[in-house]
Design a protein around this motif. Structure first.
Motif, PDB file in Angstrom:
ATOM      1  N   UNK A   1       0.843  -1.181   0.000  1.00 32.23           N
ATOM      2  CA  UNK A   1       0.000   0.000   0.000  1.00 32.23           C
ATOM      3  C   UNK A   1       0.888   1.244   0.000  1.00 32.23           C
ATOM      4  N   UNK A   2       0.577   2.180  -0.883  1.00 37.73           N
ATOM      5  CA  UNK A   2       1.317   3.437  -0.958  1.00 37.73           C
ATOM      6  C   UNK A   2       0.684   4.468  -0.037  1.00 37.73           C
ATOM      7  N   UNK A   3       1.537   5.204   0.652  1.00 33.57           N
ATOM      8  CA  UNK A   3       1.082   6.274   1.527  1.00 33.57           C
ATOM      9  C   UNK A   3       1.479   7.590   0.878  1.00 33.57           C
ATOM     10  N   UNK A   4       0.525   8.482   0.772  1.00 39.01           N
ATOM     11  CA  UNK A   4       0.777   9.787   0.165  1.00 39.01           C
ATOM     12  C   UNK A   4       0.814  10.829   1.274  1.00 39.01           C
ATOM     13  N   UNK A   5       1.887  11.560   1.338  1.00 34.27           N
ATOM     14  CA  UNK A   5       2.026  12.646   2.307  1.00 34.27           C
ATOM     15  C   UNK A   5       1.336  13.875   1.719  1.00 34.27           C
ATOM     16  N   UNK A   6       0.132  14.149   2.183  1.00 36.85           N
ATOM     17  CA  UNK A   6      -0.652  15.243   1.614  1.00 36.85           C
ATOM     18  C   UNK A   6      -0.002  16.602   1.830  1.00 36.85           C
TER      19      UNK A   6
END
Length: 63
Positions: A1-6
Motif C-alpha cells: 500500500x502506498x502512503x501519500x504525504x498530503x
C-alpha cells in the motif's frame, strides 16, 4: 500500500505556483507590457489561493 504525504503534495503545489509567479513577474518587469503584468497578477492570485484558502486569510496577507 502506498502512503501519500498530503502536506508534501500541498507544499509542492504551493512551491510550483510561487515559482510560476516569480517567472511571470520577471517577464513583466523586463517587458513592462500590460499583458505580461496581467499574467503575473494571475500567477500571484493562483499562489495566494493555494496558500490562503479563505477570504479572511487572503485579506490578512494583503492588508
Amino acid at each position: 500500500m502506498n502512503v501519500i504525504d498530503l502536506q508534501s503534495v500541498r507544499d509542492a503545489r504551493e512551491q510550483a505556483a510561487f515559482e510560476a509567479y516569480v517567472s511571470a513577474k520577471a517577464v513583466a518587469d523586463e517587458t513592462l507590457r500590460i499583458l505580461d503584468m496581467a499574467a503575473a497578477v494571475k500567477a500571484w492570485n493562483a499562489f495566494v489561493e493555494l496558500t490562503c484558502p479563505t477570504a479572511r486569510e487572503q485579506e490578512g496577507l494583503l492588508g
